[in-house]
Design a protein around this motif. Structure first.
Motif, PDB file in Angstrom:
ATOM      1  N   THR A   1       0.871  -1.179   0.000  1.00 26.71           N
ATOM      2  CA  THR A   1       0.000   0.000   0.000  1.00 26.71           C
ATOM      3  C   THR A   1       0.906   1.226   0.000  1.00 26.71           C
ATOM      4  OG1 THR A   1      -0.047   0.201   2.414  1.00 26.71           O
ATOM      5  CG2 THR A   1      -1.762  -1.177   1.392  1.00 26.71           C
ATOM      6  N   LEU A   2       0.358   2.334  -0.469  1.00 21.28           N
ATOM      7  CA  LEU A   2       1.145   3.563  -0.509  1.00 21.28           C
ATOM      8  C   LEU A   2       1.649   3.923   0.886  1.00 21.28           C
ATOM      9  CD1 LEU A   2       1.931   5.823  -2.597  1.00 21.28           C
ATOM     10  CD2 LEU A   2      -0.026   7.101  -1.698  1.00 21.28           C
ATOM     11  N   ALA A   3       0.763   3.797   1.881  1.00 24.56           N
ATOM     12  CA  ALA A   3       1.147   4.179   3.246  1.00 24.56           C
ATOM     13  C   ALA A   3       2.255   3.278   3.789  1.00 24.56           C
ATOM     14  CB  ALA A   3      -0.074   4.118   4.166  1.00 24.56           C
ATOM     15  N   SER A   4       2.128   1.976   3.561  1.00 26.78           N
ATOM     16  CA  SER A   4       3.172   1.079   4.082  1.00 26.78           C
ATOM     17  C   SER A   4       4.469   1.289   3.301  1.00 26.78           C
ATOM     18  CB  SER A   4       2.720  -0.385   4.049  1.00 26.78           C
ATOM     19  OG  SER A   4       2.533  -0.824   2.718  1.00 26.78           O
ATOM     20  N   GLY A   5       4.335   1.635   2.021  1.00 25.81           N
ATOM     21  CA  GLY A   5       5.522   1.957   1.229  1.00 25.81           C
ATOM     22  C   GLY A   5       6.241   3.170   1.781  1.00 25.81           C
ATOM     23  N   GLN A   6       5.483   4.215   2.092  1.00 26.95           N
ATOM     24  CA  GLN A   6       6.089   5.436   2.637  1.00 26.95           C
ATOM     25  C   GLN A   6       6.765   5.167   3.978  1.00 26.95           C
ATOM     26  OE1 GLN A   6       2.487   7.689   2.520  1.00 26.95           O
ATOM     27  NE2 GLN A   6       2.980   8.679   0.560  1.00 26.95           N
TER      28      GLN A   6
ATOM     29  N   PRO B   1     -12.568 -17.893   8.361  1.00 29.58           N
ATOM     30  CA  PRO B   1     -11.507 -16.885   8.404  1.00 29.58           C
ATOM     31  C   PRO B   1     -10.145 -17.562   8.623  1.00 29.58           C
ATOM     32  CG  PRO B   1     -12.625 -16.986  10.519  1.00 29.58           C
ATOM     33  CD  PRO B   1     -13.334 -17.973   9.619  1.00 29.58           C
ATOM     34  N   LEU B   2      -9.092 -16.831   8.362  1.00 25.75           N
ATOM     35  CA  LEU B   2      -7.741 -17.363   8.558  1.00 25.75           C
ATOM     36  C   LEU B   2      -7.515 -17.619  10.045  1.00 25.75           C
ATOM     37  CD1 LEU B   2      -5.105 -17.934   6.945  1.00 25.75           C
ATOM     38  CD2 LEU B   2      -4.342 -15.645   7.637  1.00 25.75           C
TER      39      LEU B   2
ATOM     40  N   ARG C   1       2.572 -10.394   5.511  1.00 25.93           N
ATOM     41  CA  ARG C   1       1.851  -9.808   4.394  1.00 25.93           C
ATOM     42  C   ARG C   1       0.530 -10.540   4.158  1.00 25.93           C
ATOM     43  NH1 ARG C   1       5.246  -9.635  -0.972  1.00 25.93           N
ATOM     44  NH2 ARG C   1       4.258 -11.644  -1.196  1.00 25.93           N
ATOM     45  N   ALA C   2       0.592 -11.874   4.240  1.00 30.92           N
ATOM     46  CA  ALA C   2      -0.617 -12.679   4.024  1.00 30.92           C
ATOM     47  C   ALA C   2      -1.646 -12.411   5.118  1.00 30.92           C
ATOM     48  CB  ALA C   2      -0.253 -14.159   3.979  1.00 30.92           C
TER      49      ALA C   2
ATOM     50  N   ALA D   1      -5.460 -10.693   4.591  1.00 29.84           N
ATOM     51  CA  ALA D   1      -6.699 -11.345   5.006  1.00 29.84           C
ATOM     52  C   ALA D   1      -7.510 -10.438   5.938  1.00 29.84           C
ATOM     53  CB  ALA D   1      -6.380 -12.660   5.709  1.00 29.84           C
ATOM     54  N   ARG D   2      -6.802  -9.786   6.869  1.00 32.53           N
ATOM     55  CA  ARG D   2      -7.449  -8.916   7.838  1.00 32.53           C
ATOM     56  C   ARG D   2      -8.038  -7.686   7.140  1.00 32.53           C
ATOM     57  NH1 ARG D   2      -3.242  -8.610  12.248  1.00 32.53           N
ATOM     58  NH2 ARG D   2      -3.805 -10.811  12.459  1.00 32.53           N
ATOM     59  N   ARG D   3      -7.206  -7.077   6.270  1.00 30.73           N
ATOM     60  CA  ARG D   3      -7.602  -5.818   5.653  1.00 30.73           C
ATOM     61  C   ARG D   3      -8.836  -5.987   4.774  1.00 30.73           C
ATOM     62  NH1 ARG D   3      -3.110  -4.772   3.017  1.00 30.73           N
ATOM     63  NH2 ARG D   3      -3.911  -5.126   0.929  1.00 30.73           N
ATOM     64  N   GLU D   4      -8.844  -7.070   3.986  1.00 32.23           N
ATOM     65  CA  GLU D   4      -9.941  -7.256   3.042  1.00 32.23           C
ATOM     66  C   GLU D   4     -10.990  -8.242   3.559  1.00 32.23           C
ATOM     67  OE1 GLU D   4      -8.680  -7.676  -1.016  1.00 32.23           O
ATOM     68  OE2 GLU D   4      -7.089  -6.194  -0.795  1.00 32.23           O
ATOM     69  N   ASN D   5     -10.831  -8.669   4.812  1.00 28.66           N
ATOM     70  CA  ASN D   5     -11.802  -9.555   5.460  1.00 28.66           C
ATOM     71  C   ASN D   5     -12.077 -10.795   4.604  1.00 28.66           C
ATOM     72  OD1 ASN D   5     -13.505 -10.277   7.570  1.00 28.66           O
ATOM     73  ND2 ASN D   5     -15.307  -9.309   6.620  1.00 28.66           N
TER      74      ASN D   5
END
Lengths: 444, 444
Positions: free
Chosen positions: A245-250, A323-324, A339-340, A344-348
């Motif tokens: 993501t842009l934020a994690s990249g920054q 869920p995972l 990352r995985a 999973a959490r972010r996109e549910n």
């Protein structure tokens, strides 16, 4: 500043597509990983697109997934990186040639020599992606019953780096005088015997090859863990990043570049290039349709296997519609696991949804028109989320050709990507300084 | 028999000349070991001369001689063999590509993979010169304080060969089906997991590259000791021999080929190619003058160093004008030591005379006109002292060009050397069978 900051682009080329089903896409070459004429053609097309480098990941084991996934994978047969890149050096003039090699399973003398040789053969275009190898199956091919643990791998990797760079500095750049008249072939005052003795390695030296054209081949790294960031801040010149993501990249960009100061390093001398999976369409809908078709070609078995690899944990018993579950810590790559879990959490996502995404490709992706993709890349560049990207193509050759023929001209039009190569070496094109020889001062 | 027995010719190309002063000869290129365009030119000239193979010796240490000899040596900077041969594969079509690699300092998985990769890149032209490495200085570059002793090196080498050939057989020749429609990339029934566990190695497999084009790259060996002869009779397909008289050549030939029967091997499936240093002149006198001029360019210091290496014993304290003293047994190569002692005894040489001969080249040599040289070669062939030669050139490029332009046509005229290549692989040109896969029967 006179010039806009410029993007740098690597091409992720081993495997030639990271997407599990890339070889099955309509019109795709199913054998690109292992077809030399095709790889030569693709390298030449990348050079035509002014890419900085051809980047090869690597794997030291085949049996890293269940047989039902393995039989659908296009990765088990590939050329060995150094021999392939040496062959590609002969059909290209500017393209950088980056190979992955493991500090856990190689000997530093052999590795220093091979990369020095590639650097000379290519006229200064070699790069070494230093990995500590997170795949525990690799250990079984090298006489170890148990994989070396994460922290120990990094301690060994750090010492390995010192030995390799020390061996590259065995000879002053002007050591070989070759004066037939006097019979003096080399100046013994320009030869340094390393005599390294450390906890992991004892290596006398000198190396049996002249100092590389670039001084040292470019040092590339990919680890995003705490250990990985620390060794990167101290030693890396390119990071193949995994931020999606842009934020994690920054955040990653600021963190790693911020760590460089205490090592006396200039942050511009490290280029952060996240992997980016790119699907180009003439319309946004066409690009999304391509991606959907591609994902539909991933078998369930391949998807579950990809999830297991990402987690470092067998996922075949998970409830596909649930869920995972909690995943225990393991000795595998921390960045892949985190990352995985984050995805999973972010996109549910259910396990199946996550597995299908990872079975295709679950990291950073740009899917759209050339303009869309250039917009994203420019945003990452200007907001200091990256210095460019390591581009992952969805299928070959069309995915690569689309990028070179459609996205590159758009980046050039915006003035953020080169129209001509700046120099002849990979360092020159990346804007990296040539390392001084630690044992010899020029002209002394 | 319908056809006269044919000579096979290798070209000894690392170093490009074995003669210490070869780089100083008038008109010689002083940098052939390390100049890629020149090496490409020479490889193409060898192919024009229908040579079977380009052969690279190898060294894993620079500090194997005193600094006063080292500074006059043209060997310390060379390309790494596999990367160089991969580059040369791109500019040749028929020439075999043989690299030396050590069973003492390599890991079998890496080595199997690299040679398989070269074999695929070259379309089936790779050969592996299996050595156990007699140079004790190499151990110091690989973390060992003491060199591994001779017998132990051979036991390890024998097991190493089993592991490497077993890994090459990991996949049936038709394992990769790449059926995009069904999604089946490989047939799991055509994958063999080696699971080797022996005294020296534990290697699971399978190899991460398809079976080599030749099944296995051609197996070359050079040892002439009892251990060396035994492993050669059991496993070698080419021997780079060190016999330097017709009689010793015949004895060696009969001995090694005689040992093959008990291993169930056909003696025609092993080609014995002694190293032969060849100096061509338009007259016999001109050839002898070339050799004398060349030897005169060897420094005393280089000569003494060469003697020390041959003996595995420091010769710098010897009386230069006296006879060779008794030399104690050592851990170094037995064949080199015995050859030097025999030469001194046979020709009644002082230490200086012996050192100068070895400092230049002390083994088998043919110095004369193209007719003289062809006479010798034909005699060795027809009296079964050899199946051909591994040709050592005195200086580059002229020494190689003279051989290709003058000696090769004379051998062709006599009907004992090919005018066109028989096939596309090194095995086909050497007349060697393609090994069956020990784990899979074709068509099963």
């Amino acid at each position: 500043m006179g010039q806009t900051r410029q993007l740098h682009l690597g091409a992720f080329m081993r495997p030639t597509t990271i997407h599990t089903a890339g070889w099955r896409y309509p019109g795709a070459w199913p054998d690109t990983n292992f077809n030399l004429p095709r790889l030569k053609y693709l390298a030449q097309r990348l050079e035509q697109g002014r890419f900085d480098a051809f980047f090869m990941a690597d794997h030291l084991a085949v049996l890293n997934m269940p047989i039902d996934a393995l039989k659908r994978s296009h990765t088990p047969t590939s050329f060995e990186p150094l021999t392939l890149l040496s062959a590609l050096a002969g059909v290209t003039e500017h393209l950088g040639l980056i190979a992955t090699a493991s500090t856990t399973f190689e000997a530093p003398y052999h590795l220093a020599r091979k990369f020095a040789s590639l650097d000379h053969i290519s006229g200064g275009r070699a790069g070494w992606n230093l990995v500590t190898t997170s795949n525990p199956d690799a250990a079984l091919n090298f006489g170890l019953e148990e994989h070396v643990d994460h922290a120990e791998r990094y301690r060994r990797g750090r010492e390995f780096y010192d030995v390799v760079t020390g061996l590259w500095d065995s000879w002053a750049d002007d050591a070989f005088v070759r004066d037939a008249e006097s019979g003096l072939f080399l100046d013994p005052a320009k030869l340094h015997v390393l005599n390294h003795k450390g906890p992991h390695f004892s290596v006398r030296g000198p190396l049996n090859i002249a100092r590389p054209v670039q001084g040292w081949p470019v040092i590339v790294q990919a680890g995003s863990s705490e250990d990985g960031r620390q060794i990167a801040a101290e030693t890396a010149e390119v990071i193949f990043g995994a931020q999606n993501t842009l934020a994690s990249g920054q955040a990653f960009y600021a963190d790693v570049k911020g760590r460089m100061e205490k090592f006396g390093r200039n942050p511009d001398h490290l280029k952060i290039l996240p992997g980016a999976f790119v699907v180009v369409g003439d319309t946004r809908q066409e690009a999304q349709d391509k991606r959907a078709l591609l994902d539909s070609l991933v078998h369930d078995q391949s998807a579950i296997a990809a999830l297991s690899i990402a987690l470092g944990h067998d996922a075949s018993g998970f409830d596909l519609d649930g869920p995972l579950p909690e995943i225990p810590e393991s000795n595998a790559s921390k960045s892949g696991r985190e990352r995985a879990i984050e995805l999973a959490r972010r996109e549910n996502l259910t396990v199946r949804q996550l597995a299908q995404k990872l079975g295709g490709y679950g990291g950073l992706q740009f899917v759209g028109t050339a303009t869309d993709i250039a917009d994203h890349m420019e945003e990452w560049l200007t907001t200091r989320a990256s210095d460019g990207f390591n581009i992952m193509f969805p299928f070959l050759p069309a995915g690569l050709e689309d990028f070179v023929d459609k996205v590159v001209p758009e980046l050039q039009r915006r003035g953020i990507f080169r129209r001509e190569y700046a120099g002849t070496t990979l360092r020159e094109n990346l804007g990296l300084p040539r390392p001084e020889n630690r044992f010899f001062t020029p002209g002394s």
